[in-house]
Design an enzyme around this catalytic site. Structure first.
Site, PDB file in Angstrom:
ATOM      1  N   PRO A  74       4.070   1.973 -13.770  1.00 25.85           N
ATOM      2  CA  PRO A  74       4.845   2.761 -12.803  1.00 25.85           C
ATOM      3  C   PRO A  74       4.034   3.890 -12.193  1.00 25.85           C
ATOM      4  O   PRO A  74       3.307   4.608 -12.879  1.00 25.85           O
ATOM      5  CB  PRO A  74       5.991   3.309 -13.658  1.00 25.85           C
ATOM      6  CG  PRO A  74       6.191   2.264 -14.693  1.00 25.85           C
ATOM      7  CD  PRO A  74       4.810   1.762 -15.020  1.00 25.85           C
ATOM      8  N   CYS A  75       4.162   4.029 -10.868  1.00 23.48           N
ATOM      9  CA  CYS A  75       3.264   4.933 -10.141  1.00 23.48           C
ATOM     10  C   CYS A  75       3.949   6.194  -9.639  1.00 23.48           C
ATOM     11  O   CYS A  75       3.333   6.973  -8.925  1.00 23.48           O
ATOM     12  CB  CYS A  75       2.648   4.187  -8.963  1.00 23.48           C
ATOM     13  SG  CYS A  75       3.863   3.645  -7.736  1.00 23.48           S
ATOM     14  N   GLN A  76       5.201   6.431  -9.986  1.00 18.68           N
ATOM     15  CA  GLN A  76       5.909   7.567  -9.397  1.00 18.68           C
ATOM     16  C   GLN A  76       5.173   8.888  -9.609  1.00 18.68           C
ATOM     17  O   GLN A  76       5.180   9.760  -8.755  1.00 18.68           O
ATOM     18  CB  GLN A  76       7.333   7.688  -9.968  1.00 18.68           C
ATOM     19  CG  GLN A  76       8.278   6.633  -9.434  1.00 18.68           C
ATOM     20  CD  GLN A  76       8.281   5.390 -10.291  1.00 18.68           C
ATOM     21  OE1 GLN A  76       7.319   5.119 -11.004  1.00 18.68           O
ATOM     22  NE2 GLN A  76       9.346   4.628 -10.221  1.00 18.68           N
ATOM     23  N   PHE A  78       2.075   9.410  -9.694  1.00 22.98           N
ATOM     24  CA  PHE A  78       0.858   9.494  -8.902  1.00 22.98           C
ATOM     25  C   PHE A  78       1.152   9.398  -7.413  1.00 22.98           C
ATOM     26  O   PHE A  78       0.272   9.494  -6.594  1.00 22.98           O
ATOM     27  CB  PHE A  78      -0.101   8.342  -9.254  1.00 22.98           C
ATOM     28  CG  PHE A  78      -0.449   8.258 -10.711  1.00 22.98           C
ATOM     29  CD1 PHE A  78      -0.780   9.378 -11.437  1.00 22.98           C
ATOM     30  CD2 PHE A  78      -0.464   7.031 -11.357  1.00 22.98           C
ATOM     31  CE1 PHE A  78      -1.121   9.294 -12.769  1.00 22.98           C
ATOM     32  CE2 PHE A  78      -0.811   6.929 -12.688  1.00 22.98           C
ATOM     33  CZ  PHE A  78      -1.137   8.067 -13.403  1.00 22.98           C
ATOM     34  N   ASN A 112      -2.306   0.235  -8.718  1.00 21.33           N
ATOM     35  CA  ASN A 112      -1.547   1.474  -8.607  1.00 21.33           C
ATOM     36  C   ASN A 112      -1.746   2.075  -7.216  1.00 21.33           C
ATOM     37  O   ASN A 112      -2.490   1.522  -6.403  1.00 21.33           O
ATOM     38  CB  ASN A 112      -1.977   2.469  -9.698  1.00 21.33           C
ATOM     39  CG  ASN A 112      -0.801   3.279 -10.223  1.00 21.33           C
ATOM     40  OD1 ASN A 112      -0.059   3.869  -9.447  1.00 21.33           O
ATOM     41  ND2 ASN A 112      -0.625   3.312 -11.526  1.00 21.33           N
TER      42      ASN A 112
END
Length: 311
Positions: A74-76, A78, A112
């Site tokens: 999960p990239c939230q 970043f 990502n």
């Protein structure tokens, strides 16, 4: 190559690698609605599980032959859309690395947002992967140069055991298109429009786009034209009553999901799944680059073997 997809979401990465000829044997994610959506579109198993505990996955797959592990933690934390650069979800990047190290497949692919490359979480994960014997190719790809009609920059960390760093870079560079893919390139006239509205994050950015350019990044929200939007100097045409946002199905196709891909769940969840997904054809591009590299390496090894035998 026998492939496991971690943090699989609704299946963008799985479908792309499947299109590139990889055999997806299993997938994992912790989002219930995304797991249900994935299950509606693939024959192989997906399991809802918290991937924060790497050892659970390692124990589950320890006796399974796996050639490659793929996935996008999960990239939230970043994301350009968020206020934080790091956060609790960033720990899942370490979990991905620990699972790879524990199962030791020949290769891995981690995806990502572009800024994740400079994060503490990725630097920690990279160090562990390198110490475990993986040569690592790091590249930021603009999807519009990979056959996707969308300007979407994503970071890929691609590792292979006993290889030099940047082993895949020459192949990737050779495969990139010379110009970006536009919506017209991809759809022709099927969309039935020339311009559309995409809600900007703030009104200092434009909100109207032409199909003769790549779409801006597909996000997890989709809003109608608000009364507060009065236009922007960068808009290719003035605001008018005929202008509309793209439908969820059009947005999914810009993410290069096929027209018959089944999306189920609430409207909010479906929009989020689409926005979070790895574009299918971007994943296919990376999968094809890996296949080409492996094929060329095998041919080179065979040729060298013949030369040695001749001597």
């Amino acid at each position: 190559m026998r492939t496991v997809d971690l943090f699989a979401g609704c299946g963008g990465m799985s479908l792309g690698f499947q299109k590139a000829g990889f055999e997806i044997i299993s997938a994992f994610d912790n989002w219930k609605e995304a797991v249900a959506c994935y299950s509606s579109n693939f024959d192989h198993n997906i399991e809802q599980i918290d991937l924060a505990d790497a050892q659970v996955i390692i124990n589950k797959l320890n006796n399974t032959r796996i050639d490659i592990i793929i996935g996008g933690p999960p990239c939230q934390d970043f994301s350009h859309a968020g206020k934080r650069t790091e956060g609790s979800r960033a720990d899942l990047t370490d979990s991905f690395a620990e699972i790879v190290i524990g199962l030791k497949p020949q290769m891995y692919v981690m995806e990502n947002v572009d800024r994740a490359q400079k994060s503490k979480a990725y630097k920690s994960a990279r160090k562990k992967l390198a110490e475990s014997g993986y040569g690592i190719t790091e590249v930021i790809l603009d999807a519009s140069y990979c056959g996707v009609p969308q300007k979407r920059k994503r970071f890929f960390s691609i590792g292979k055991l006993e290889q030099e760093d940047n082993f895949l870079l020459p192949v990737i560079k050779d495969m990139l298109s010379e110009r970006p893919t536009t919506l017209r390139d991809y759809f022709g006239d099927r969309l039935g429009l020339e311009y559309y509205y995409r809600h900007p994050r703030n009104y200092s950015r434009r909100g109207i786009f032409s199909i003769d350019e790549p779409a801006p990044t597909i996000r997890g929200v989709n809003r109608p034209v608000p009364a507060g939007y009065v236009g922007h100097p960068g808009d290719p045409i003035p605001l008018n009553d005929a202008l509309r946002p793209l439908t969820f199905r059009e947005r999914a196709q810009i993410q290069t999901f096929p027209e018959d891909f089944v999306f189920n769940g609430s409207k909010t969840s479906v929009e989020q799944m689409i926005g979070n997904a790895v574009p299918v054809d971007l994943a296919m591009f990376v999968g094809n680059a890996i296949r080409r590299y492996n094929t060329e390496s095998a041919k080179e090894k065979k040729t060298k073997g013949k030369e040695v035998a001749a001597i």
